[in-house]
Write a protein that holds these residues in place. Structure first.
Motif, PDB file in Angstrom:
ATOM      1  N   ASP A   1      51.273  67.572  49.189  1.00 51.03           N
ATOM      2  CA  ASP A   1      50.410  67.253  50.390  1.00 51.03           C
ATOM      3  C   ASP A   1      51.086  67.920  51.838  1.00 51.03           C
ATOM      4  OD1 ASP A   1      48.065  66.330  51.330  1.00 51.03           O
ATOM      5  OD2 ASP A   1      48.458  64.298  51.801  1.00 51.03           O
TER       6      ASP A   1
ATOM      7  N   HIS B   1      48.418  69.829  45.463  1.00 54.19           N
ATOM      8  CA  HIS B   1      47.663  69.710  46.807  1.00 54.19           C
ATOM      9  C   HIS B   1      48.631  70.039  47.788  1.00 54.19           C
ATOM     10  CE1 HIS B   1      44.758  66.865  48.518  1.00 54.19           C
ATOM     11  NE2 HIS B   1      45.472  67.148  49.482  1.00 54.19           N
TER      12      HIS B   1
ATOM     13  N   HIS C   1      48.306  71.915  52.242  1.00 49.44           N
ATOM     14  CA  HIS C   1      47.253  72.555  53.344  1.00 49.44           C
ATOM     15  C   HIS C   1      47.939  73.767  53.950  1.00 49.44           C
ATOM     16  CE1 HIS C   1      44.794  69.330  52.588  1.00 49.44           C
ATOM     17  NE2 HIS C   1      45.852  68.276  52.727  1.00 49.44           N
TER      18      HIS C   1
ATOM     19  N   GLU D   1      39.351  67.845  49.484  1.00 51.74           N
ATOM     20  CA  GLU D   1      39.410  66.439  49.136  1.00 51.74           C
ATOM     21  C   GLU D   1      38.294  65.633  49.833  1.00 51.74           C
ATOM     22  OE1 GLU D   1      42.952  64.427  51.027  1.00 51.74           O
ATOM     23  OE2 GLU D   1      43.333  66.444  51.453  1.00 51.74           O
TER      24      GLU D   1
ATOM     25  N   HIS E   1      44.843  62.007  44.177  1.00 54.35           N
ATOM     26  CA  HIS E   1      45.572  62.750  44.823  1.00 54.35           C
ATOM     27  C   HIS E   1      46.688  61.700  45.738  1.00 54.35           C
ATOM     28  CE1 HIS E   1      46.337  64.008  48.991  1.00 54.35           C
ATOM     29  NE2 HIS E   1      45.175  63.374  49.135  1.00 54.35           N
TER      30      HIS E   1
END
Ligand code: ZN
Ligand code: ZN
Length: 257
Positions: free
Chosen positions: A202, A6, A8, A91, A152
């Protein structure tokens, strides 16, 4: 090898240094990363990352903290997920910490995502914060166990973890597990079923110790694995192998790209 389940990478701070971040991943044996969508206007750039790089994957969804969005319909999400590198829906989920007031729209949005996941037959990436009971209830009501997925950046209790696992979900640990004050979470990471565990950054958020407060990146997922290995008194290789196998099993992707 490690997989960041996970991140970005499309966010500006990371996208601006993509080549360097990919190199750091390589140096740290972080072989793959899943780039997670937070809204539909930016989904094309998440998908573009996965199309341009063999070791990057994408998801499609609208994050519960993104209030001012056109509400996505299940059909639309399922259509966007119909792509070989789009391996999950999310998500999605509930966040009663960041937003307050009447959050019925969040619950409706979450239901649309679960329906989309069932239509597309792809697993869910679930974000839950201060909303565990409603999150589990809606997962149950909408039949999320049919597709499974991942809780997550897990910060909830042992009981919540077990209920999610009973619904065919995996538990993903982020850099939070390395924080000194995360005592209860360390206990969950120490005792949870190894065949249900994933690791993530994350990034750009939540950099693990020893990078706490800095910009996070997928290469740092190694430090999450290291912490979990120490907690469980096993080798980091054991955590690497298990979490990598779990990633490929959950997202049904071929390890050779
Ligand atoms: Zn999240
Ligand atoms: Zn995220």
């Amino acid at each position: 090898m490690f997989i960041d389940s996970h991140c970005h990478l499309d966010f500006p701070d990371l996208a601006a240094n993509l080549d360097e971040l990919l190199l750091r991943m390589q140096e740290n044996q972080v072989t793959h990363a899943l780039c997670v969508s937070v809204n539909l206007p930016h989904f094309p750039r998440v998908r573009a990352l996965a199309e341009a790089h063999e070791n990057l994957f994408a998801s499609v969804g609208v994050h519960p903290d993104y209030e001012d969005q056109i509400e996505p319909e299940a059909d639309e999400l399922a259509d966007l997920a119909n792509h070989p590198k789009v391996i999950a829906i999310g998500e999605t989920g509930l966040d009663y910490f960041r937003l307050t007031g009447d959050l019925e729209w969040q619950r409706k949005r979450f239901r649309q995502h679960i329906r989309a996941a069932r239509k597309a037959n792809k697993p869910l990436i679930v974000h839950t914060r201060s909303a565990a009971a409603d999150t589990l209830r809606i997962m149950q009501e909408e039949g999320a166990d049919e597709v499974g997925g991942v809780m997550h950046c897990f910060t909830e209790s042992w009981e919540v973890a077990q209920q999610a696992i009973a619904m065919n979900f995996y538990i993903s640990f982020s850099g939070i597990v390395t924080f000194k004050n995360a005592v209860a979470l360390k206990e969950v990471a120490k005792n949870i079923q190894l065949n249900r565990m994933l690791i993530e950054t994350d990034s750009p958020y939540l950099a693990p110790v020893p990078f706490r407060g800095k910009l996070n990146q997928p290469a740092f997922v190694r430090h999450v694995a290291e912490e979990i290995a120490q907690l469980r008194a096993v080798t980091i290789e054991e955590i690497a192998v298990a979490t990598t196998d779990n990633f490929f099993n959950l997202f049904k992707v071929n390890r050779n790209g």
